[in-house]
Design an enzyme around this catalytic site. Structure first.
Site, PDB file in Angstrom:
ATOM      1  N   ASN A   9       0.859  -1.190   0.000  1.00 34.79           N
ATOM      2  CA  ASN A   9       0.000   0.000   0.000  1.00 34.79           C
ATOM      3  C   ASN A   9       0.895   1.239   0.000  1.00 34.79           C
ATOM      4  O   ASN A   9       1.495   1.574   1.010  1.00 34.79           O
ATOM      5  CB  ASN A   9      -0.888  -0.033   1.261  1.00 34.79           C
ATOM      6  CG  ASN A   9      -1.704   1.226   1.434  1.00 34.79           C
ATOM      7  OD1 ASN A   9      -1.826   2.032   0.502  1.00 34.79           O
ATOM      8  ND2 ASN A   9      -2.266   1.400   2.620  1.00 34.79           N
ATOM      9  N   TRP A  10       0.952   1.886  -1.155  1.00 37.81           N
ATOM     10  CA  TRP A  10       1.863   3.045  -1.291  1.00 37.81           C
ATOM     11  C   TRP A  10       1.297   4.306  -0.637  1.00 37.81           C
ATOM     12  O   TRP A  10       1.984   5.322  -0.556  1.00 37.81           O
ATOM     13  CB  TRP A  10       2.139   3.333  -2.769  1.00 37.81           C
ATOM     14  CG  TRP A  10       2.867   2.243  -3.494  1.00 37.81           C
ATOM     15  CD1 TRP A  10       3.321   1.055  -2.982  1.00 37.81           C
ATOM     16  CD2 TRP A  10       3.238   2.223  -4.886  1.00 37.81           C
ATOM     17  NE1 TRP A  10       3.933   0.296  -3.952  1.00 37.81           N
ATOM     18  CE2 TRP A  10       3.895   1.001  -5.131  1.00 37.81           C
ATOM     19  CE3 TRP A  10       3.065   3.111  -5.936  1.00 37.81           C
ATOM     20  CZ2 TRP A  10       4.390   0.652  -6.392  1.00 37.81           C
ATOM     21  CZ3 TRP A  10       3.549   2.775  -7.190  1.00 37.81           C
ATOM     22  CH2 TRP A  10       4.210   1.552  -7.418  1.00 37.81           C
ATOM     23  N   LYS A  11       0.039   4.251  -0.241  1.00 33.77           N
ATOM     24  CA  LYS A  11      -0.638   5.414   0.358  1.00 33.77           C
ATOM     25  C   LYS A  11      -0.468   6.645  -0.556  1.00 33.77           C
ATOM     26  O   LYS A  11      -0.431   6.498  -1.776  1.00 33.77           O
ATOM     27  CB  LYS A  11      -0.115   5.671   1.772  1.00 33.77           C
ATOM     28  CG  LYS A  11      -0.147   4.409   2.630  1.00 33.77           C
ATOM     29  CD  LYS A  11       0.049   4.673   4.090  1.00 33.77           C
ATOM     30  CE  LYS A  11       0.169   3.353   4.820  1.00 33.77           C
ATOM     31  NZ  LYS A  11       0.112   3.479   6.254  1.00 33.77           N
ATOM     32  N   HIS A  94      -9.360   0.654   5.140  1.00 34.89           N
ATOM     33  CA  HIS A  94      -8.068   0.864   5.802  1.00 34.89           C
ATOM     34  C   HIS A  94      -8.289   1.779   7.007  1.00 34.89           C
ATOM     35  O   HIS A  94      -9.136   2.683   6.965  1.00 34.89           O
ATOM     36  CB  HIS A  94      -7.083   1.501   4.822  1.00 34.89           C
ATOM     37  CG  HIS A  94      -5.684   1.531   5.344  1.00 34.89           C
ATOM     38  ND1 HIS A  94      -5.261   2.491   6.238  1.00 34.89           N
ATOM     39  CD2 HIS A  94      -4.631   0.705   5.141  1.00 34.89           C
ATOM     40  CE1 HIS A  94      -3.991   2.253   6.552  1.00 34.89           C
ATOM     41  NE2 HIS A  94      -3.580   1.181   5.896  1.00 34.89           N
ATOM     42  N   GLU A  96      -6.758   4.246   8.082  1.00 32.51           N
ATOM     43  CA  GLU A  96      -6.635   5.687   7.803  1.00 32.51           C
ATOM     44  C   GLU A  96      -7.933   6.235   7.201  1.00 32.51           C
ATOM     45  O   GLU A  96      -8.286   7.387   7.443  1.00 32.51           O
ATOM     46  CB  GLU A  96      -5.422   5.931   6.885  1.00 32.51           C
ATOM     47  CG  GLU A  96      -4.118   5.744   7.656  1.00 32.51           C
ATOM     48  CD  GLU A  96      -2.923   5.303   6.823  1.00 32.51           C
ATOM     49  OE1 GLU A  96      -2.965   5.404   5.593  1.00 32.51           O
ATOM     50  OE2 GLU A  96      -1.943   4.838   7.441  1.00 32.51           O
ATOM     51  N   GLU A 166      -4.980  -5.408  10.755  1.00 39.93           N
ATOM     52  CA  GLU A 166      -3.975  -4.366  10.943  1.00 39.93           C
ATOM     53  C   GLU A 166      -4.240  -3.636  12.261  1.00 39.93           C
ATOM     54  O   GLU A 166      -5.079  -2.708  12.299  1.00 39.93           O
ATOM     55  CB  GLU A 166      -4.044  -3.353   9.802  1.00 39.93           C
ATOM     56  CG  GLU A 166      -3.810  -3.954   8.437  1.00 39.93           C
ATOM     57  CD  GLU A 166      -3.356  -2.895   7.449  1.00 39.93           C
ATOM     58  OE1 GLU A 166      -2.220  -3.002   6.965  1.00 39.93           O
ATOM     59  OE2 GLU A 166      -4.110  -1.945   7.202  1.00 39.93           O
ATOM     60  N   GLY A 172       2.616   2.101  10.770  1.00 35.70           N
ATOM     61  CA  GLY A 172       3.524   3.237  10.604  1.00 35.70           C
ATOM     62  C   GLY A 172       4.241   3.651  11.880  1.00 35.70           C
ATOM     63  O   GLY A 172       4.827   4.730  11.943  1.00 35.70           O
ATOM     64  N   SER A 212       3.770  -2.225  10.404  1.00 34.95           N
ATOM     65  CA  SER A 212       5.230  -2.186  10.584  1.00 34.95           C
ATOM     66  C   SER A 212       5.898  -3.517  10.252  1.00 34.95           C
ATOM     67  O   SER A 212       6.889  -3.902  10.886  1.00 34.95           O
ATOM     68  CB  SER A 212       5.581  -1.733  12.013  1.00 34.95           C
ATOM     69  OG  SER A 212       5.114  -0.414  12.222  1.00 34.95           O
ATOM     70  N   GLY A 233       2.928  -1.196   4.286  1.00 35.80           N
ATOM     71  CA  GLY A 233       2.927   0.231   3.973  1.00 35.80           C
ATOM     72  C   GLY A 233       4.330   0.707   3.655  1.00 35.80           C
ATOM     73  O   GLY A 233       4.856   0.505   2.552  1.00 35.80           O
ATOM     74  N   GLY A 234       4.980   1.337   4.632  1.00 39.47           N
ATOM     75  CA  GLY A 234       6.288   1.957   4.443  1.00 39.47           C
ATOM     76  C   GLY A 234       7.304   1.089   3.718  1.00 39.47           C
ATOM     77  O   GLY A 234       7.998   1.559   2.804  1.00 39.47           O
TER      78      GLY A 234
HETATM   79  C1  PEP Z   1      -0.636  -0.051   6.182  1.00 38.80           C
HETATM   80  O1  PEP Z   1      -0.798   1.155   6.061  1.00 38.80           O
HETATM   81  O2  PEP Z   1      -1.486  -0.835   5.747  1.00 38.80           O
HETATM   82  C2  PEP Z   1       0.571  -0.504   6.876  1.00 38.80           C
HETATM   83  C3  PEP Z   1       0.613  -1.739   7.266  1.00 38.80           C
HETATM   84  O3  PEP Z   1       1.568   0.430   7.044  1.00 38.80           O
HETATM   85  P1  PEP Z   1       3.031   0.150   7.638  1.00 38.80           P
HETATM   86  O4  PEP Z   1       3.540  -1.118   7.035  1.00 38.80           O
HETATM   87  O5  PEP Z   1       3.817   1.341   7.230  1.00 38.80           O
HETATM   88  O6  PEP Z   1       2.863   0.024   9.117  1.00 38.80           O
END
Ligand code: PEP
Length: 249
Positions: A9-11, A94, A96, A166, A172, A212, A233-234
């Protein structure tokens, strides 16, 4: 056998040139053919990213879709449009979106339905806030997210869906759920599916962990019996890291 999936997920990150560079690097990387790799760019890049992964097994998803099918909804993007530019997956719910855009489970039902109607696989996200875990309400919260957002589906529809657990406190933050925390919640979710749809259906649904996840912890998480991969994500923004995660099964 359930699908093993890594979804990036590049957000709201990257410009077009950077997005295409990342996907070019992923397309030539060595990933076991049993792994499904999905990249999930922002809307404007989906079509170009799809064109750049044509010769690979990488699939492309979207981060959201409208609850409506089409019409006068300025700024919204319909699932049918995403299908028409080559997307195969849609992230639904998600944290967010739930937190910053007030998406609730009844809207998410519409998004899940729009995805499936357009032959797109919903990646339905659930997960508790830190205070909900600290007050020991995490199972209750996740149960209602799954019940209210997903359990209106028929067995056949559910089998076309993916779930991502999640924990919001892990997204994050650099804090990952422990193996025990991840496994017990994944097993709990699978148990909910088994109660409603039967053991065989529960055994066929991929449940991804997100929060994470990185090249250092992916192996331990992906080895858990009820964890079928990750929503990343990241660490999905750098090809080396994302490929290392994909090769952690
Ligand atoms: C996400 O936003 O779905 C996520 C898992 O982010 P991160 O890996 O950065 O925690």
């Amino acid at each position: 056998m359930r699908d093993k999936i890594v979804a990036g997920n590049w957000k709201m990150n990257k410009k077009l040139e950077e997005a295409l560079q990342l996907v070019k690097e992923l397309a030539v990387s060595e990933i076991d053919s049993s792994i499904k790799m999905i990249v999930i760019p922002p809307f404007p890049f989906i079509h170009s990213v799809v064109n750049n992964v044509e010769n690979s097994t990488i699939k492309v998803g979207a981060q959201n879709c409208a609850i409506q099918a089409s019409g006068a909804y300025t700024g919204e993007v319909a699932a049918a449009m995403l299908k028409s530019v080559g997307a195969s997956y849609i992230i639904v719910g998600h944290s967010e979106r739930r937190l910053y855009f007030n998406e609730n489970n009844s809207e998410l039902v519409e998004k899940v339905n729009q995805s499936l109607k357009n032959d797109l696989t919903p990646i339905y996200c659930c997960g508790e806030l830190l205070e909900e875990r600290e007050s020991n309400n995490h199972f209750k919260v996740v149960e209602s997210q799954i019940n209210e957002g997903l359990f209106h589906l028929s067995k056949e529809e559910l089998l076309k869906s993916v779930i991502a657990y999640e924990p919001v406190w892990a997204i994050g933050t650099g804090v990952t759920a422990s193996s025990e925390q991840a496994q017990e919640m994944h097993a709990f979710i699978r148990g909910l599916i088994a109660q409603k749809y039967g053991q065989e259906t529960a055994g066929a649904i991929s449940i991804l962990y997100g929060g994470s996840c990185n090249p250092k912890n992916a192996k331990e998480l992906f080895a858990l019996p009820d964890v079928d991969g990750g929503l990343i994500g990241g660490a999905s923004l750098k090809s080396d890291d994302f490929v290392a995660i994909a090769n952690s099964f």
